[in-house]
Design a protein around this motif. Structure first.
Motif: not given
Length: 425
Positions: A304, A308, A342, A378, A382-383
């Motif tokens: 991940s 990311n 995402i 996360t 996360l983006h």
């Protein structure tokens, strides 16, 4: 419409393919069944831990946090001003992540980590981030592993009892709880100066889970409860099965340690998101989405963190993905596919928490919102995830569903909550 969007739509993997109302209603229905003891993907585990106990000053406890990939322990107490003091922190690997362990090896490893705390306190607060049936004595029996832990002989065992026996200190008092329970308690303590209508704990890191406070009168599967009281419920939300999964979700799930279990978690949590993206990219390559599909032929499963990092800056793609893209269009298509997954993840998590907020029946007035203590890299790293999540949640919790909430992050929440539970229970 780009090739990436066409690909995601063809596999029903876009955020638009997630119907919030349908997922929320399905989640609420599974919660109700779980509380009633009927067949449900949501275990709805009573914890026998109340959220209203008072913290005592200068009472040291051993706080333990075991979950995801890491193990932590510390001496914890609250000073005269009820400020958290954490001393003598130990960090180690979670047993059973790197290789399979027997029951004895598992508990002996835990005991070795805690050898330096034998004389610290007779009270231990144990944040144990896996599905466990909690008993009135606040010990718990492991129901099943998640997050790829490999210690099958421990399933069905009493975790606190096994640990204390391995430590040769069976007389000590241990309170076992899930990490979301610890997180909920930590948030309540951290924001004690403000009145909130209720509290929720949510984790989105290696795995995912949710806890909240439920009235005992609604927990009809458990006998002998004080009908006037309440307690924290560990939902085990990562095991939810009624979110719309695709062929790629299922194919990826079949490569994991326990296919079919914790299916919801495998759609977006940190322990699985990189693998899911890898499966999607390989499928896209096989379907002719990319100009240079050979880059993906020998692609090892990405983490991940790697996917990311990629969407944060695709110019460094050659450091993340094997081979060098010769096509700028391929670079962008990879980023679009990951970003699309995402966004889908953010909508699924918004549906999860919207359902829990509605289940509480709280947060209807601006002056007394619901406090959601949220932890996990996360969720925060996360983006664009957090912004997308809040947009979806705010949109759903409006109109007839209008609810008010705040989000807080508490440092060392698992250890803090474990300490609180040990002191007040």
């Amino acid at each position: 419409m780009t090739k990436a969007t066409e690909f995601l739509r063809s596999h029903k993997m876009t955020a638009d393919d997630i119907k919030m109302k349908e997922v929320v209603n399905a989640f609420l229905d599974e919660m109700a069944k779980g509380l009633a003891g009927k067949e449900s993907s949501l275990l709805m585990l009573p914890t026998f831990i109340e959220a209203d106990g008072e913290v005592k000053a200068n009472e040291p406890v051993v706080a333990i946090d075991a979950g995801g990939t890491n193990f932590r322990a510390a001496k914890v107490y609250f000073d005269d001003n009820l400020k958290l003091v954490t001393e003598n922190i130990t960090k180690a690997k979670m047993p059973g992540v790197e290789k399979e362990l027997t029951k004895a090896e598992f508990f002996d490893t835990f005991a070795s980590y805690l050898a330096g705390y034998k004389n610290t306190s007779d009270k231990l607060g144990f944040c144990f981030s896996y599905a466990a049936e909690i008993f009135p004595n606040k010990d718990g029996k492991l129901i099943e592993w998640s997050k790829e832990v490999k210690a099958p002989d421990v399933v069905g065992e009493m975790i606190g009892e096994g640990l204390l026996n391995a430590m040769q200190t069976p007389e000590k008092q241990l309170v076992l709880m899930n990490d979301t329970v610890s997180t909920l308690l930590a948030g309540k303590a951290a924001r004690a100066v403000k009145a909130y209508d209720t509290y929720i704990g949510f984790i989105l890191g290696t795995g995912t889970n949710t806890s909240y406070i439920e009235a005992n009168k609604n927990i009809t599967k458990t006998d002998g409860l004080n009908m006037e009281g309440s307690q924290i419920i560990n939902i085990e939300s990562g095991a939810f099965t009624l979110a719309p999964r695709t062929d790629i979700d299922i194919a990826f799930d079949n490569t994991t340690e326990n296919p079919g279990r914790y299916a919801f978690e495998k759609m977006f949590s940190g322990g699985y998101f990189g693998g899911l993206c890898t499966a999607a990219l390989k499928t896209a390559a096989a379907e002719g989405v990319f100009a240079n599909p050979e880059v993906f032929e020998n692609l090892q499963e990405l983490t991940s963190e790697e996917v990311n990092t990629y969407v944060h800056g695709i110019e460094s793609a050659h450091n993340v993905l094997p081979g060098v893209f010769t096509s700028d269009s391929d670079k962008m298509l990879v980023a679009e596919i990951i970003d699309g997954l995402i966004e889908r993840a953010a909508k699924l998590v918004a549906a999860n928490l919207a359902a829990v907020i509605l289940q509480t029946g709280k947060g209807k007035h601006h002056e007394k919102p619901v406090l959601m203590t949220i932890e996990g890299t996360t969720f925060y790293k996360l983006h664009n995830f957090q912004k997308l999540f809040e947009d979806y949640l705010q949109d759903f919790l409006s109109g007839d569903n209008q609810r008010y909430y705040e989000i807080v992050e508490v440092e060392n929440s698992s250890l803090l909550g474990a300490a609180i539970a040990a002191i007040v229970n």
